[in-house]
Design a protein around this motif. Structure first.
Motif, PDB file in Angstrom:
ATOM      1  N   VAL A  14      29.684  32.861  37.138  1.00 21.60           N
ATOM      2  CA  VAL A  14      30.535  33.865  38.054  1.00 21.60           C
ATOM      3  C   VAL A  14      29.912  34.112  39.493  1.00 21.60           C
ATOM      4  O   VAL A  14      30.649  34.389  40.226  1.00 21.60           O
TER       5      VAL A  14
ATOM      6  N   TYR B 205      32.685  32.716  27.980  1.00 24.22           N
ATOM      7  CA  TYR B 205      32.932  33.968  27.473  1.00 24.22           C
ATOM      8  C   TYR B 205      33.460  33.917  26.005  1.00 24.22           C
ATOM      9  O   TYR B 205      34.125  34.953  25.334  1.00 24.22           O
TER      10      TYR B 205
ATOM     11  N   CYS C  42      38.901  37.137  42.197  1.00 25.05           N
ATOM     12  CA  CYS C  42      37.508  36.900  42.082  1.00 25.05           C
ATOM     13  C   CYS C  42      36.739  37.918  41.211  1.00 25.05           C
ATOM     14  O   CYS C  42      35.895  37.623  40.442  1.00 25.05           O
ATOM     15  N   ILE C  43      37.196  39.294  41.520  1.00 20.95           N
ATOM     16  CA  ILE C  43      36.270  40.320  41.238  1.00 20.95           C
ATOM     17  C   ILE C  43      36.611  40.504  39.565  1.00 20.95           C
ATOM     18  O   ILE C  43      35.547  40.855  38.693  1.00 20.95           O
ATOM     19  N   THR C  44      37.899  39.903  39.152  1.00 22.13           N
ATOM     20  CA  THR C  44      38.101  40.064  37.627  1.00 22.13           C
ATOM     21  C   THR C  44      37.421  39.304  36.878  1.00 22.13           C
ATOM     22  O   THR C  44      37.245  39.205  35.553  1.00 22.13           O
ATOM     23  N   LYS C  45      36.605  38.120  37.680  1.00 26.11           N
ATOM     24  CA  LYS C  45      36.201  37.098  36.730  1.00 26.11           C
ATOM     25  C   LYS C  45      34.560  37.929  36.099  1.00 26.11           C
ATOM     26  O   LYS C  45      33.965  37.104  35.348  1.00 26.11           O
ATOM     27  N   HIS C  46      34.310  39.018  36.583  1.00 25.70           N
ATOM     28  CA  HIS C  46      33.091  39.608  35.987  1.00 25.70           C
ATOM     29  C   HIS C  46      33.226  40.041  34.570  1.00 25.70           C
ATOM     30  O   HIS C  46      32.628  40.388  33.813  1.00 25.70           O
ATOM     31  N   SER C  47      34.561  40.391  34.395  1.00 25.67           N
ATOM     32  CA  SER C  47      35.050  40.935  33.066  1.00 25.67           C
ATOM     33  C   SER C  47      35.256  39.774  32.049  1.00 25.67           C
ATOM     34  O   SER C  47      35.992  38.848  32.090  1.00 25.67           O
TER      35      SER C  47
ATOM     36  N   ASP D 191      31.946  35.175  43.389  1.00 24.77           N
ATOM     37  CA  ASP D 191      31.278  36.302  44.341  1.00 24.77           C
ATOM     38  C   ASP D 191      31.197  35.652  45.734  1.00 24.77           C
ATOM     39  O   ASP D 191      31.461  35.969  46.704  1.00 24.77           O
TER      40      ASP D 191
END
Length: 457
Positions: free
Chosen positions: A198, A67, A116-121, A202
Motif C-alpha cells: 500500500v 487482501y 489512493c486513500i481507499t487502498k488502505h481498506s 501513499d
C-alpha cells in the motif's frame, strides 16, 4: 534477483542512452526561450501526474491478491475502473471543454488522491469506490491535460510543429524515465523497506498533491466552446457529428480504441502470464523494465517526428509489430512445455514472453506521441476533450468484456484476441493514411482552382 532481469534492463538502458547521446542536428528543432519555458512547465506537471499513476501500476493486482481476492474478484475491480471511465468519461470530458481544462486537471488530482486513500481498506466495497474514482481520473488524465496543452500552445502562437517536441518530451520523461523511477521506488517502498504494497499508493498521493499545487499557481484557464447556449447534450451532438462526418476522426478513434484496449488488457494479463505457477518475479523491477522499453520507443518516436516522417505511414509497422509480440504467449505455450512446479524462478517460456512484452512496450512508447500528433491534426478544438473521451467508450467496453470473462478463457485466448485487434489497427491505419492523402490532394486542388479564378473573366 536473477541475472537475466539485470541483463535485459542493462541492454535496454544502453540502447536508450546511445539513441539520446547520438542525436544529430536532424533530430533537433530550433525553438524559442518562451516555448522552452512553457514546454518545461508542462512536462514537469505531466511527469508528476504520471508518477502518481505509475507508482500504483506494479502493485494494484498484487495488493488485491494480498487482501485475499481471487482473479475473478480482481477482474471485477478492474471492470469497475474501466466501466467508470466509460460511463463518466464523456461527461467529464464535456465539462472540461465547457468549464475549463485547468479545473478538469485539478479534479483529476483530487479524484486520484481519494482513490489512493481507499487502498488502505481491505473492504471490497471501499476498494470498488476507489476503482470508480480512479476510472474518472483516468478519463481526465488522457483528455484534459492534452486538450489544455494544445489550446494553450495555439493561444500563445507557437509553431504547430513544436507540439511534437512537447509530446515526445512528455512521453519520454512521463511515460519513460518517471515510470522507471516509479517502478523502482515502488519496489523499494513495498519490498526493500518493508512498508508493504500500500506504500506506493501513499507516495502517489503526495506527488499528485505537488502537481496540483503547480497547476493552481502557474496554469491559465482555457476552454473548448465556452458558449453559454450549449449544454452537455449539445456538446455531445457536436462531438458525435464531427466523428460521423469525418472519416479521419472515426478511423483515428477506432485505431486508438483497438490499441489502447489491447494495452490495458495487457496491463492485467502480464503478471499471471509471467508467473502462471506463482513463480517468484520482481514485479517492480519488471515494471521498470517495461517502462524503460517504453522510453526507448518514445526516443525513437522523437527522431521520427523531428525528421517529419509521415506518422500515418510508420504507425502501420508499429501496430503490426505489436500484434506479433502479443501472439508470442500463444506460440510459447505450444512450443515450450509449461512447468508444473509451484513457485521457483521465471521459466524459459516466461523469459521469452518477457522479451516480447518489452518489444510491445517499445511500441507503446512510439504510439503515445504519435497518436497525440494525429489527434492535434484531426480533432477540432471546440470539442477536443469530449471527442477524445468518446474514443475511450469502445476501448473501455472492450476491456470490461475481457475482464468480466477473465475466468472463462485461457490467457492465451485473450492474448490472441488482442493480437487480432492490433492487426486490425494496422489495417485501419493504412486506410487513414489513404483518406488523409486524398483529403490533402483535394484541398490542394481546390486552392489551385481558387487562385486561378481571378485570372479567368
Amino acid at each position: 534477483m536473477e541475472v537475466f532481469y539485470y541483463v535485459v534492463f542493462g541492454a535496454l538502458a544502453a540502447v536508450v542512452a546511445g539513441l539520446e547521446l547520438g542525436k544529430s542536428g536532424k533530430d533537433r528543432v530550433a525553438t524559442t526561450s518562451a516555448f522552452n519555458s512553457f514546454k518545461n512547465n508542462y512536462v514537469l506537471v505531466y511527469s508528476l501526474m504520471m508518477s502518481g499513476d505509475w507508482l500504483q501500476g506494479p502493485y494494484v493486482y498484487y495488493l488485491y491478491r494480498q487482501y485475499g481476492f481471487d482473479k475473478g474478484d480482481i477482474g471485477r475491480l478492474f471492470i469497475a475502473g474501466f466501466g467508470s471511465s466509460m460511463l463518466f468519461g464523456t461527461i467529464v470530458g464535456s465539462l472540461a471543454d465547457k468549464q475549463g481544462r485547468k479545473r478538469a486537471c485539478i479534479t483529476y488530482c483530487i479524484s486520484y488522491i481519494l482513490s489512493c486513500i481507499t487502498k488502505h481498506s481491505p473492504e471490497y466495497k471501499i476498494l470498488m469506490i476507489g476503482r470508480i474514482l480512479g476510472g474518472i481520473a483516468t478519463s481526465l488524465l488522457f483528455s484534459a491535460f492534452e486538450s489544455w496543452l494544445v489550446a494553450e500552445h495555439n493561444k500563445r502562437g507557437f509553431d504547430p510543429q513544436w507540439l511534437s517536441i512537447t509530446f515526445s518530451k512528455a512521453i519520454f520523461l512521463g511515460n519513460g524515465l518517471i515510470a522507471i523511477v516509479s517502478g523502482l521506488f515502488a519496489n523499494l517502498l513495498a519490498e526493500n523497506l518493508g512498508f508493504g504494497p500500500v506504500a506506493p499508493f501513499d507516495a502517489a498521493a503526495c506527488f499528485l498533491a505537488i502537481g496540483m499545487a503547480i497547476i493552481m499557481s502557474s496554469w491559465s484557464e482555457n476552454y473548448g466552446d465556452p458558449s453559454e447556449s450549449k449544454d452537455l447534450m449539445a456538446q455531445f451532438k457536436v462531438a458525435a457529428k464531427a466523428i460521423a462526418s469525418d472519416e479521419k476522426i472515426a478511423l483515428l478513434g477506432a485505431i486508438q480504441s483497438l490499441f489502447e484496449g489491447s494495452m490495458y488488457t495487457f496491463v492485467f494479463l502480464w503478471t499471471p502470464a509471467l508467473s502462471p505457477n506463482e513463480e517468484d518475479i520482481p514485479h517492480g523491477f519488471i515494471f521498470a523494465t517495461f517502462m524503460l522499453s517504453s522510453m526507448l520507443g518514445s526516443s525513437i518516436a522523437s527522431r521520427l517526428l523531428a525528421r517529419k516522417l509521415k506518422v500515418e505511414g510508420y504507425m502501420q509497422i508499429v501496430f503490426a509489430i505489436s500484434a506479433v509480440t502479443l501472439v508470442l504467449p500463444v506460440v510459447t505455450n505450444f512450443l515450450v512445455p509449461p512447468s508444473s512446479v509451484k513457485g521457483g524462478s521465471i521459466s524459459f517460456g516466461g523469459s521469452l514472453q518477457l522479451l516480447g512484452f518489452c518489444t510491445f512496450e517499445a511500441c507503446v512508447g512510439i504510439f503515445w506521441p504519435s497518436i497525440m500528433k494525429m489527434r492535434s491534426q484531426y480533432i477540432p478544438e471546440e470539442a477536443r476533450s469530449t471527442i477524445m473521451n468518446f474514443f475511450r467508450i469502445p476501448l473501455n467496453l472492450f476491456v470490461c468484456v475481457v475482464l468480466y470473462n477473465v475466468n472463462a478463457f485461457p490467457i492465451t485466448v485473450m492474448f490472441g484476441m488482442c493480437s487480432i485487434f492490433l492487426f486490425m489497427a494496422s489495417i485501419l491505419q493504412r486506410r487513414l493514411m489513404v483518406v488523409s492523402d486524398l483529403h490533402k490532394s483535394s484541398t490542394k486542388a481546390q486552392e489551385m482552382i481558387g487562385e486561378d479564378e481571378p485570372l479567368n473573366p
